[in-house]
Design a protein around this motif. Structure first.
Motif, PDB file in Angstrom:
ATOM      1  N   MET A   1       0.821  -1.210   0.000  1.00  0.00           N
ATOM      2  CA  MET A   1       0.000   0.000   0.000  1.00  0.00           C
ATOM      3  C   MET A   1       0.860   1.267   0.000  1.00  0.00           C
ATOM      4  O   MET A   1       0.412   2.330   0.383  1.00  0.00           O
ATOM      5  CB  MET A   1      -0.914   0.013   1.220  1.00  0.00           C
ATOM      6  N   ASP A   2       2.119   1.130  -0.409  1.00  0.00           N
ATOM      7  CA  ASP A   2       3.006   2.295  -0.361  1.00  0.00           C
ATOM      8  C   ASP A   2       2.613   3.344  -1.388  1.00  0.00           C
ATOM      9  O   ASP A   2       2.314   3.022  -2.533  1.00  0.00           O
ATOM     10  CB  ASP A   2       4.451   1.853  -0.619  1.00  0.00           C
ATOM     11  N   GLY A   3       2.636   4.590  -0.950  1.00  0.00           N
ATOM     12  CA  GLY A   3       2.577   5.692  -1.871  1.00  0.00           C
ATOM     13  C   GLY A   3       1.294   5.893  -2.640  1.00  0.00           C
ATOM     14  O   GLY A   3       1.329   6.309  -3.783  1.00  0.00           O
ATOM     15  N   MET A   4       0.149   5.590  -2.037  1.00  0.00           N
ATOM     16  CA  MET A   4      -1.112   5.891  -2.713  1.00  0.00           C
ATOM     17  C   MET A   4      -1.492   7.357  -2.499  1.00  0.00           C
ATOM     18  O   MET A   4      -1.108   7.964  -1.505  1.00  0.00           O
ATOM     19  CB  MET A   4      -2.233   5.003  -2.171  1.00  0.00           C
ATOM     20  N   ASN A   5      -2.265   7.886  -3.431  1.00  0.00           N
ATOM     21  CA  ASN A   5      -2.866   9.207  -3.254  1.00  0.00           C
ATOM     22  C   ASN A   5      -4.284   8.999  -2.741  1.00  0.00           C
ATOM     23  O   ASN A   5      -5.111   8.407  -3.435  1.00  0.00           O
ATOM     24  CB  ASN A   5      -2.903   9.976  -4.580  1.00  0.00           C
ATOM     25  N   ILE A   6      -4.533   9.472  -1.523  1.00  0.00           N
ATOM     26  CA  ILE A   6      -5.815   9.209  -0.858  1.00  0.00           C
ATOM     27  C   ILE A   6      -6.497  10.530  -0.531  1.00  0.00           C
ATOM     28  O   ILE A   6      -5.878  11.433   0.042  1.00  0.00           O
ATOM     29  CB  ILE A   6      -5.591   8.393   0.438  1.00  0.00           C
ATOM     30  N   LEU A   7      -7.764  10.628  -0.904  1.00  0.00           N
ATOM     31  CA  LEU A   7      -8.586  11.789  -0.557  1.00  0.00           C
ATOM     32  C   LEU A   7      -9.578  11.361   0.511  1.00  0.00           C
ATOM     33  O   LEU A   7     -10.290  10.364   0.343  1.00  0.00           O
ATOM     34  CB  LEU A   7      -9.335  12.291  -1.801  1.00  0.00           C
ATOM     35  N   VAL A   8      -9.609  12.088   1.625  1.00  0.00           N
ATOM     36  CA  VAL A   8     -10.487  11.741   2.750  1.00  0.00           C
ATOM     37  C   VAL A   8     -11.398  12.909   3.078  1.00  0.00           C
ATOM     38  O   VAL A   8     -10.935  14.050   3.235  1.00  0.00           O
ATOM     39  CB  VAL A   8      -9.662  11.368   4.006  1.00  0.00           C
ATOM     40  N   THR A   9     -12.704  12.637   3.184  1.00  0.00           N
ATOM     41  CA  THR A   9     -13.619  13.629   3.757  1.00  0.00           C
ATOM     42  C   THR A   9     -14.004  13.140   5.153  1.00  0.00           C
ATOM     43  O   THR A   9     -14.031  11.946   5.411  1.00  0.00           O
ATOM     44  CB  THR A   9     -14.895  13.800   2.902  1.00  0.00           C
ATOM     45  N   CYS A  24       0.961   6.338   6.697  1.00  0.00           N
ATOM     46  CA  CYS A  24       2.257   7.007   6.858  1.00  0.00           C
ATOM     47  C   CYS A  24       2.986   7.174   5.529  1.00  0.00           C
ATOM     48  O   CYS A  24       3.714   8.137   5.330  1.00  0.00           O
ATOM     49  CB  CYS A  24       3.142   6.209   7.805  1.00  0.00           C
ATOM     50  N   HIS A  25       2.816   6.212   4.616  1.00  0.00           N
ATOM     51  CA  HIS A  25       3.593   6.230   3.373  1.00  0.00           C
ATOM     52  C   HIS A  25       2.763   6.726   2.192  1.00  0.00           C
ATOM     53  O   HIS A  25       3.162   6.585   1.048  1.00  0.00           O
ATOM     54  CB  HIS A  25       4.134   4.828   3.077  1.00  0.00           C
ATOM     55  N   ASP A  26       1.605   7.278   2.487  1.00  0.00           N
ATOM     56  CA  ASP A  26       0.705   7.704   1.423  1.00  0.00           C
ATOM     57  C   ASP A  26       0.611   9.226   1.382  1.00  0.00           C
ATOM     58  O   ASP A  26       0.952   9.915   2.339  1.00  0.00           O
ATOM     59  CB  ASP A  26      -0.694   7.107   1.648  1.00  0.00           C
ATOM     60  N   HIS A  27       0.138   9.726   0.264  1.00  0.00           N
ATOM     61  CA  HIS A  27      -0.092  11.163   0.108  1.00  0.00           C
ATOM     62  C   HIS A  27      -1.562  11.406   0.395  1.00  0.00           C
ATOM     63  O   HIS A  27      -2.428  10.983  -0.374  1.00  0.00           O
ATOM     64  CB  HIS A  27       0.289  11.610  -1.300  1.00  0.00           C
ATOM     65  N   VAL A  28      -1.836  12.077   1.493  1.00  0.00           N
ATOM     66  CA  VAL A  28      -3.225  12.225   1.954  1.00  0.00           C
ATOM     67  C   VAL A  28      -3.699  13.661   1.788  1.00  0.00           C
ATOM     68  O   VAL A  28      -3.018  14.607   2.203  1.00  0.00           O
ATOM     69  CB  VAL A  28      -3.351  11.802   3.442  1.00  0.00           C
ATOM     70  N   THR A  29      -4.861  13.806   1.163  1.00  0.00           N
ATOM     71  CA  THR A  29      -5.541  15.096   1.072  1.00  0.00           C
ATOM     72  C   THR A  29      -6.834  14.993   1.860  1.00  0.00           C
ATOM     73  O   THR A  29      -7.602  14.033   1.680  1.00  0.00           O
ATOM     74  CB  THR A  29      -5.862  15.452  -0.396  1.00  0.00           C
ATOM     75  N   VAL A  30      -7.061  15.959   2.742  1.00  0.00           N
ATOM     76  CA  VAL A  30      -8.266  15.954   3.580  1.00  0.00           C
ATOM     77  C   VAL A  30      -9.124  17.165   3.225  1.00  0.00           C
ATOM     78  O   VAL A  30      -8.612  18.284   3.124  1.00  0.00           O
ATOM     79  CB  VAL A  30      -7.885  15.986   5.081  1.00  0.00           C
ATOM     80  N   LEU A  31     -10.409  16.914   3.034  1.00  0.00           N
ATOM     81  CA  LEU A  31     -11.363  18.007   2.839  1.00  0.00           C
ATOM     82  C   LEU A  31     -11.841  18.474   4.203  1.00  0.00           C
ATOM     83  O   LEU A  31     -12.324  17.675   5.006  1.00  0.00           O
ATOM     84  CB  LEU A  31     -12.560  17.527   2.010  1.00  0.00           C
ATOM     85  N   SER A  32     -11.708  19.768   4.499  1.00  0.00           N
ATOM     86  CA  SER A  32     -12.164  20.301   5.780  1.00  0.00           C
ATOM     87  C   SER A  32     -12.612  21.739   5.596  1.00  0.00           C
ATOM     88  O   SER A  32     -11.931  22.527   4.942  1.00  0.00           O
ATOM     89  CB  SER A  32     -11.047  20.234   6.821  1.00  0.00           C
ATOM     90  N   VAL A  64     -10.697   7.213  -2.655  1.00  0.00           N
ATOM     91  CA  VAL A  64     -11.487   8.226  -1.952  1.00  0.00           C
ATOM     92  C   VAL A  64     -12.180   7.547  -0.774  1.00  0.00           C
ATOM     93  O   VAL A  64     -12.826   6.509  -0.940  1.00  0.00           O
ATOM     94  CB  VAL A  64     -12.544   8.874  -2.876  1.00  0.00           C
ATOM     95  N   ILE A  65     -12.011   8.120   0.422  1.00  0.00           N
ATOM     96  CA  ILE A  65     -12.682   7.614   1.623  1.00  0.00           C
ATOM     97  C   ILE A  65     -13.583   8.731   2.138  1.00  0.00           C
ATOM     98  O   ILE A  65     -13.110   9.774   2.588  1.00  0.00           O
ATOM     99  CB  ILE A  65     -11.668   7.170   2.699  1.00  0.00           C
TER     100      ILE A  65
END
Length: 300
Positions: A1-9, A24-32, A64-65
């Motif tokens: 699961m290394d290095g995924m681009n994940i978008l979380v709301t 820890c190893h992923d690129h995470v974007t959070v909508l807030s 997307v989560i």
């Protein structure tokens, strides 16, 4: 699961916060709506956006989560509060789905929230994901439209997993934190006749379950996120009092609850004996299948 681009709301919520620690190893974007608060709560190693329109499309996003939503139990269900509860779930979900559909290389996985409230009041019937219901109450309606919106993202490029969540047990936040003061004062007890089933899940299993769906690309559709041993409200109440070493004598009659909470009292009086059939069929193992162990770990 290394290095995924994940978008979380919903990343600053109870489940979101617990989940983000595992990427820890992923690129995470959070909508807030409040980026400063999000950075304070989650740290500066993530990227925070305040509006989905900051992303033209989701071609660079793998997963997307979608956990966004106004807490359903915090306030009385005035018409205005119902509107906030609905819009906070439906509008974000529809916007995400539109962006997924507009992407030439869309996210391969869309995990979206829901709740066991979709089943309505099922008394003592054991219910798994195949349960058909003709419920017409508010919680059912919220979840049904929420799920319908999310499923629009399903395609041969994107799988959709829906999380029908029970009551998440965690020390800080959620339903348990609100119940604790009364129990610690020795004022805890069953609600109504106490026979209604209380579908619960430990926060650790909640997070582990989401990571399980992420790791297994063959999973899709609806999943009950509830421990395999649901208990009645009376059993839950007795167990919580025992773990806290407090008396268990005070009952809250249904009418008192309805007077205090109005229509939202159904959340505590309706019965959902939901079992996680599909998660277990896929090979998921619960760390906390039994309530007493789950409460001792949470409150220990």
């Amino acid at each position: 699961m290394d290095g995924m681009n994940i978008l979380v709301t919903g990343g600053t919520g109870l489940i979101g916060k617990a989940l983000l620690g595992h990427f820890c190893h992923d690129h995470v974007t959070v909508l807030s709506r409040n980026p400063n608060r999000a950075y304070q709560r989650l740290g500066h190693h993530i990227n925070v956006i305040s509006d989905l329109d900051q992303l033209n499309d989701l071609n660079d996003i793998d997963v997307v989560i979608n956990l966004a939503g106004e807490p359903i139990v915090n306030k009385r269900w005035s018409d205005r509060q119902k509107d906030i509860i609905c819009k906070s779930r439906w509008e974000v979900t529809r916007k995400l789905v539109d962006k997924i559909k507009a992407s030439s290389n869309p996210p391969h996985t869309f995990i979206s929230g829901s709740a066991v409230g979709i089943y309505g009041d099922q008394k003592a019937n054991c219910i798994d994901e195949n349960c058909e219901t003709d419920a017409d109450d508010f919680a059912h309606m919220v979840c049904q439209k929420w799920e319908e919106a999310a499923l629009e993202a399903q395609s041969d490029k994107t799988r959709v997993c829906l999380l029908r969540t029970g009551i998440v047990l965690a020390k800080h936040g959620g339903a348990l934190a609100r119940m604790l003061p009364a129990y610690q004062l020795g004022l805890g007890g069953p609600i109504g006749d106490g026979k209604q089933y209380f579908p619960w899940i430990h926060i650790h299993d909640m997070v582990k379950g989401i990571l399980f769906l992420l790791k297994h690309p063959e999973t899709q559709g609806v999943y009950n996120f509830t421990a395999p041993n649901p208990v009645t409200n009376k059993e839950f109440s007795q167990t919580l009092a025992r773990v806290l070493r407090r008396p268990h004598i005070i009952k809250t009659p249904a009418w008192v609850l309805k007077a205090a909470m109005g229509e939202s009292a159904t959340l505590l009086l309706d019965s959902q004996r939901a079992i996680p059939t599909r998660l277990q069929q896929e090979g998921f193992h619960f760390c906390f299948p039994n309530l007493e162990h789950a409460l001792r770990e949470t409150l220990g």
